[in-house]
Design a protein around this motif. Structure first.
Motif, PDB file in Angstrom:
ATOM      1  N   LEU A 226      28.734  -5.564 -29.449  1.00  0.00           N
ATOM      2  CA  LEU A 226      28.342  -4.898 -30.691  1.00  0.00           C
ATOM      3  C   LEU A 226      29.510  -4.905 -31.681  1.00  0.00           C
ATOM      4  CD1 LEU A 226      26.417  -1.800 -29.277  1.00  0.00           C
ATOM      5  CD2 LEU A 226      25.539  -4.072 -29.813  1.00  0.00           C
ATOM      6  N   PHE A 227      29.216  -4.436 -32.901  1.00  0.00           N
ATOM      7  CA  PHE A 227      30.250  -4.357 -33.930  1.00  0.00           C
ATOM      8  C   PHE A 227      30.865  -2.959 -33.923  1.00  0.00           C
ATOM      9  CE2 PHE A 227      27.379  -7.676 -35.520  1.00  0.00           C
ATOM     10  CZ  PHE A 227      28.287  -8.696 -35.743  1.00  0.00           C
ATOM     11  N   ARG A 228      32.183  -2.904 -33.807  1.00  0.00           N
ATOM     12  CA  ARG A 228      32.871  -1.609 -33.901  1.00  0.00           C
ATOM     13  C   ARG A 228      32.762  -1.080 -35.318  1.00  0.00           C
ATOM     14  NH1 ARG A 228      36.969  -4.262 -30.321  1.00  0.00           N
ATOM     15  NH2 ARG A 228      37.734  -5.216 -32.231  1.00  0.00           N
ATOM     16  N   THR A 229      32.647   0.235 -35.445  1.00  0.00           N
ATOM     17  CA  THR A 229      32.432   0.814 -36.768  1.00  0.00           C
ATOM     18  C   THR A 229      33.693   0.798 -37.625  1.00  0.00           C
ATOM     19  OG1 THR A 229      31.520   2.724 -37.938  1.00  0.00           O
ATOM     20  CG2 THR A 229      32.885   3.190 -36.004  1.00  0.00           C
ATOM     21  N   LEU A 230      34.875   0.906 -36.996  1.00  0.00           N
ATOM     22  CA  LEU A 230      36.146   0.882 -37.718  1.00  0.00           C
ATOM     23  C   LEU A 230      37.106  -0.071 -37.020  1.00  0.00           C
ATOM     24  CD1 LEU A 230      36.717   4.697 -38.368  1.00  0.00           C
ATOM     25  CD2 LEU A 230      36.117   2.988 -40.071  1.00  0.00           C
ATOM     26  N   ALA A 231      37.856  -0.819 -37.794  1.00  0.00           N
ATOM     27  CA  ALA A 231      38.826  -1.748 -37.211  1.00  0.00           C
ATOM     28  C   ALA A 231      39.845  -0.978 -36.373  1.00  0.00           C
ATOM     29  CB  ALA A 231      39.529  -2.527 -38.320  1.00  0.00           C
ATOM     30  N   GLY A 232      40.026  -1.399 -35.137  1.00  0.00           N
ATOM     31  CA  GLY A 232      41.038  -0.800 -34.280  1.00  0.00           C
ATOM     32  C   GLY A 232      40.605   0.455 -33.558  1.00  0.00           C
ATOM     33  N   HIS A 233      39.334   0.846 -33.664  1.00  0.00           N
ATOM     34  CA  HIS A 233      38.839   2.058 -33.009  1.00  0.00           C
ATOM     35  C   HIS A 233      37.629   1.723 -32.144  1.00  0.00           C
ATOM     36  CE1 HIS A 233      41.508   4.753 -35.242  1.00  0.00           C
ATOM     37  NE2 HIS A 233      41.259   4.000 -36.303  1.00  0.00           N
ATOM     38  N   PRO A 234      37.377   2.485 -31.066  1.00  0.00           N
ATOM     39  CA  PRO A 234      36.328   2.105 -30.111  1.00  0.00           C
ATOM     40  C   PRO A 234      34.912   2.489 -30.517  1.00  0.00           C
ATOM     41  CG  PRO A 234      37.441   4.097 -29.373  1.00  0.00           C
ATOM     42  CD  PRO A 234      38.174   3.631 -30.608  1.00  0.00           C
ATOM     43  N   GLN A 235      34.742   3.321 -31.536  1.00  0.00           N
ATOM     44  CA  GLN A 235      33.410   3.837 -31.854  1.00  0.00           C
ATOM     45  C   GLN A 235      32.446   2.715 -32.250  1.00  0.00           C
ATOM     46  OE1 GLN A 235      36.172   5.521 -32.766  1.00  0.00           O
ATOM     47  NE2 GLN A 235      35.798   7.313 -31.479  1.00  0.00           N
ATOM     48  N   LEU A 236      31.204   2.843 -31.784  1.00  0.00           N
ATOM     49  CA  LEU A 236      30.109   1.943 -32.142  1.00  0.00           C
ATOM     50  C   LEU A 236      29.050   2.774 -32.846  1.00  0.00           C
ATOM     51  CD1 LEU A 236      29.797   0.203 -28.649  1.00  0.00           C
ATOM     52  CD2 LEU A 236      30.986  -0.719 -30.650  1.00  0.00           C
ATOM     53  N   SER A 237      28.605   2.342 -34.014  1.00  0.00           N
ATOM     54  CA  SER A 237      27.611   3.095 -34.777  1.00  0.00           C
ATOM     55  C   SER A 237      26.276   2.370 -34.771  1.00  0.00           C
ATOM     56  CB  SER A 237      28.075   3.302 -36.223  1.00  0.00           C
ATOM     57  OG  SER A 237      29.037   4.329 -36.293  1.00  0.00           O
ATOM     58  N   LEU A 238      25.225   3.139 -34.551  1.00  0.00           N
ATOM     59  CA  LEU A 238      23.874   2.592 -34.533  1.00  0.00           C
ATOM     60  C   LEU A 238      23.543   1.899 -35.845  1.00  0.00           C
ATOM     61  CD1 LEU A 238      21.010   2.400 -33.250  1.00  0.00           C
ATOM     62  CD2 LEU A 238      20.559   4.656 -34.256  1.00  0.00           C
ATOM     63  N   GLY A 239      23.847   2.551 -36.971  1.00  0.00           N
ATOM     64  CA  GLY A 239      23.502   1.981 -38.267  1.00  0.00           C
ATOM     65  C   GLY A 239      24.148   0.634 -38.511  1.00  0.00           C
ATOM     66  N   ASP A 240      25.372   0.426 -37.997  1.00  0.00           N
ATOM     67  CA  ASP A 240      26.049  -0.854 -38.202  1.00  0.00           C
ATOM     68  C   ASP A 240      25.287  -1.995 -37.548  1.00  0.00           C
ATOM     69  OD1 ASP A 240      27.995   0.572 -39.511  1.00  0.00           O
ATOM     70  OD2 ASP A 240      29.443   0.500 -37.879  1.00  0.00           O
ATOM     71  N   GLN A 241      24.834  -1.780 -36.303  1.00  0.00           N
ATOM     72  CA  GLN A 241      24.133  -2.845 -35.589  1.00  0.00           C
ATOM     73  C   GLN A 241      22.777  -3.117 -36.245  1.00  0.00           C
ATOM     74  OE1 GLN A 241      26.606  -3.482 -33.571  1.00  0.00           O
ATOM     75  NE2 GLN A 241      27.434  -1.408 -33.848  1.00  0.00           N
ATOM     76  N   LEU A 242      22.081  -2.036 -36.616  1.00  0.00           N
ATOM     77  CA  LEU A 242      20.757  -2.203 -37.219  1.00  0.00           C
ATOM     78  C   LEU A 242      20.856  -2.906 -38.572  1.00  0.00           C
ATOM     79  CD1 LEU A 242      19.165   1.270 -36.373  1.00  0.00           C
ATOM     80  CD2 LEU A 242      18.816  -0.908 -35.196  1.00  0.00           C
ATOM     81  N   LEU A 243      21.837  -2.524 -39.384  1.00  0.00           N
ATOM     82  CA  LEU A 243      21.978  -3.154 -40.697  1.00  0.00           C
ATOM     83  C   LEU A 243      22.427  -4.611 -40.570  1.00  0.00           C
ATOM     84  CD1 LEU A 243      23.540  -0.227 -42.738  1.00  0.00           C
ATOM     85  CD2 LEU A 243      21.312  -1.276 -43.114  1.00  0.00           C
ATOM     86  N   ALA A 244      23.232  -4.926 -39.550  1.00  0.00           N
ATOM     87  CA  ALA A 244      23.621  -6.323 -39.350  1.00  0.00           C
ATOM     88  C   ALA A 244      22.397  -7.199 -39.134  1.00  0.00           C
ATOM     89  CB  ALA A 244      24.578  -6.432 -38.167  1.00  0.00           C
ATOM     90  N   LEU A 245      21.395  -6.667 -38.416  1.00  0.00           N
ATOM     91  CA  LEU A 245      20.149  -7.406 -38.194  1.00  0.00           C
ATOM     92  C   LEU A 245      19.218  -7.303 -39.394  1.00  0.00           C
ATOM     93  CD1 LEU A 245      19.670  -6.246 -34.512  1.00  0.00           C
ATOM     94  CD2 LEU A 245      20.017  -8.606 -35.219  1.00  0.00           C
ATOM     95  N   ASP A 246      19.092  -6.118 -39.954  1.00  0.00           N
ATOM     96  CA  ASP A 246      18.181  -5.893 -41.075  1.00  0.00           C
ATOM     97  C   ASP A 246      18.587  -6.702 -42.301  1.00  0.00           C
ATOM     98  OD1 ASP A 246      16.117  -4.308 -42.627  1.00  0.00           O
ATOM     99  OD2 ASP A 246      17.938  -3.652 -43.652  1.00  0.00           O
TER     100      ASP A 246
END
Length: 697
Positions: A226-246
């Motif tokens: 998946l795409f990390r929400t911030l460079a250098g940090h472990p958090q993964l955000s739902l909206g980031d993955q959905l928008l990458a596809l949308d």
């Protein structure tokens, strides 16, 4: 619940249209609980696609023109809102009950507490392009081309290389200090720039390719995919993955898009019924604004879920061809928004709970701008066709074969599959069954499974080894007796499947569309593991592992080098050591068919962690697979494999090599986390290993 989702459609329409206001200066879409008549640019941009579907083309055009005409001359930034009164008077007027519908709107370039909203420019460009695509009217883009160029130039002047680094509290997760390059903002900028350049016909392909590669390199997490929400940090955000596809950054129907969708559904961001939370793991408490903490909204942007994200999840499921996933998310959304107080910005993921609103933050009670995405999600679901064509329709020759083999059992159409292929292992049988379940779901048939491959049969236990370990959930005792009588009287009622006849069914598309959520749903519906097997799992687990944290490792050797590159013992154990440290595991459960791997694990991990192993069926490297060795008892082979799989499912994490056995552990327990040490060869990349992220050191 009706498949039409009439209640959700009506609520979406009324919610959007209710917020339309006519003013002397033009129309307005407001989203405040109090009647202050404020336009929030970000909210309007997310609602605009739904407004276009409702035919409100002139409204969308008018508001876009309004925003473009009010861009700030000094830097080209559009207003983050249009307000009827100065910001300092807003609360006082609301408290006094003053209505301001007739007041002249003023642009606001900085949100409350002096915060920027850096995503607004890109969102306005994207909505302008959507308007042109929807209406076919390119005159709007031509008329405002200079303004749109200025909006993109705002970012170009602030880029560092190919990344935009934003100030704190500057995007939609405005209670979190995300003052670093954020995937959400960079994704919007990239797609707005790319689509605008393509529209103009002068796309700098090399530059865009380099930019895309930078985003992949900086934000793509190699462990989860998946795409990390911030460079250098472990958090993964739902909206980031959905928008990458949308937004088409990763095309949803491409192999990469389906892999991203599968990876998302295997994470805590997703549950069996759809999106579950906004971000995982939680943001550190020090990142959360003081106001959000005082308002009781500490987890509003990680543990909580917004209706617009649930709707976007339903839309993306539809775009990826997952009808059942889209339906499940829409059903949850409909239950959510039709209950009293359902129009809230955030709510707890999982079961429906009361809205999140505190005395200090009452605007949480009405956020109807998300209704635009509800309409888009419904449109994506409608585009998948009627329910009987769920997934991908079977070819004509497959339908003819099913029609010829179908029979009536207890007043229901049934088809009896007899899997006879002698080269299949235990979980390859189950994998074929899973794809056949999907096929039968599409055609309204009940599948009955008869496993008679001779290498796994024990004649004194019966002619169907499926019954040794599993129960058909959809058939009563009388149904099963009737089926067995038919088979004894006329074995030709069974649809016999060897490798050649199974290939003729052309089920590969069904495998490609499977997800862990869907697979778990099918397994729960059609089969149950016998209690005697479960009891043996419970007994051994209680004795050998108990309450300790366990890491699982599955090393499948023997013939698997035909399907995937063979991983060395050292490489697999390197990954095991990393995960042991991360999880602070107290015990390592080893599932393997190779004696050499077990001995190597015990030698290398001696003194670090207890290594436990259950199976007594081990071979030396290079021998044939256990299920192909005639000296072994078929019942014992199946039982050992099934118990190992269920024990892996009870671990905290599983390090695995390619194999159906360990992949099925995640089907039995979808929330289980696991990672692949090496991927199968491209022509042999099937579900479930296709949907499991790779590990990296």
């Amino acid at each position: 619940m009706a498949e039409s989702f009439a209640g959700l459609r009506q609520r979406a329409r009324s919610s959007l249209l209710r917020d339309l206001e006519t003013r002397p200066a033009g129309p307005l879409l407001s989203a405040d609980r109090w009647p202050l008549g404020r336009l929030r640019t970000r909210d309007f941009c997310f609602a605009a696609r739904g407004l276009l579907q409702l035919g409100e083309v002139s409204l969308v055009r008018a508001l876009l023109e309004w925003l473009l005409c009010h861009r700030r001359a000094s830097d080209g930034r559009v207003p983050c809102g249009l307000v009827p009164v100065p910001r300092l008077l807003r609360a006082a007027l609301a408290a006094g009950g003053w209505r301001t519908a007739g007041r002249r709107l003023r642009p606001e370039y900085v949100a409350g507490r002096g915060r920027e909203q850096v995503d607004c420019n890109a969102l306005v460009v994207l909505r302008a392009l959507d308007h042109a695509d929807h209406t076919g009217d390119c005159g709007f883009l031509h008329e405002h081309s200079d303004a749109l160029e200025a909006l993109l130039a705002y970012y170009a002047r602030r880029m560092r290389g190919d990344l935009f680094s934003q100030p704190p509290f500057a995007d939609w997760q405005n209670s979190v200090r995300r003052d670093a390059p954020a995937f959400y903002t960079n994704l919007l900028i990239f797609r707005a720039t790319e689509r605008w350049a393509e529209r103009r016909g002068d796309a700098p392909r090399r530059q865009l390719a380099r930019w895309r590669a930078t985003l992949e390199r900086v934000f793509r997490d190699p462990h989860s995919g998946l795409f990390r929400t911030l460079a250098g940090h472990p958090q993964l955000s739902l909206g980031d993955q959905l928008l990458a596809l949308d937004l088409g950054f990763v095309p949803p129907r491409s192999a990469a898009g389906l892999a991203l969708y599968d990876a998302l559904r295997s994470q805590p961001l997703w549950s069996l019924t759809g999106p579950a939370r906004s971000t995982w793991p939680d943001y550190p408490a020090s990142w959360i604004s003081l106001r959000a903490r005082l308002a009781g909204l500490r987890h509003v942007h990680d543990r909580q879920l917004s209706p617009w994200l649930l709707a976007l999840g339903a839309r993306v499921s539809g775009l990826c061809g997952d009808r059942s996933g889209s339906r499940d998310a829409l059903q949850r959304l409909e239950r959510r928004v039709l209950q009293p107080g359902g129009l809230a910005e955030s709510f707890q993921g999982g079961p429906v709970r009361r809205r999140l609103a505190t005395w200090l933050d009452r605007n949480q009670q009405r956020f109807s701008w998300g209704a635009g995405l509800w309409l888009e999600a419904l449109a994506s679901y409608d585009g998948l066709g009627p329910p009987q064509r769920e997934g991908m329709a079977a070819p004509a020759e497959t339908l003819r074969a099913l029609q010829a083999a179908a029979c009536q059992i207890g007043g229901r159409s049934c088809i009896m599959f007899d899997i006879v292929e002698w080269r299949l292992g235990v979980f390859a049988h189950l994998q074929w069954s899973l794809e056949l379940m999907q096929l039968c779901e599409e055609q309204g048939l009940l599948p009955y499974f008869h496993f008679s491959a001779p290498h796994l049969l024990v004649p004194e236990r019966g002619s169907n080894w499926f019954h040794y370990f599993f129960v058909h959930r959809q058939f009563s005792g009388d149904d099963l007796e009737s089926i067995e009588q038919r088979i004894r009287a006329d074995p030709s009622v069974l649809m016999r499947l060897d490798q050649e006849s199974f290939n003729r069914l052309k089920l590969r598309p069904y495998n490609r569309m499977l997800t862990f959520a869907r697979a778990a749903e099918l397994v729960r519906k059609y089969i149950r593991i016998r209690p005697c097997v479960r009891a043996r799992v419970e007994s051994w687990h209680a004795e050998a592992i108990g309450a300790r944290r366990a890491l699982g490792v599955h090393y499948r050797g023997t013939d698997k080098q035909l399907e995937a590159p063979r991983s060395s013992y050292a490489t697999v154990l390197d990954h095991v050591l990393v995960k042991l440290a991360e999880l602070r595991a107290e015990v390592l459960f080893v599932a393997t068919d190779e004696r050499g791997f077990l001995l190597c694990a015990r030698e290398r991990l001696a003194g670090r962690v207890e290594v436990v192993q259950r199976s007594r069926l081990l071979s030396d490297g290079g021998q044939a697979a256990l299920h192909r060795q005639p000296r072994l008892n078929g019942y014992q082979v199946v039982e050992e494999a099934l118990i190992d799989c269920l024990l892996l499912a009870r671990c905290e994490f599983v390090v695995k090599t390619p194999s159906f056995l360990s992949g099925w552990a995640k089907i039995f327990r979808p929330e289980l986390e696991m990672g692949l040490v090496s991927r199968p060869h491209a022509e042999m990349t099937w579900f479930p290993d296709r949907a499991i992220p790779s590990l990296s050191l």
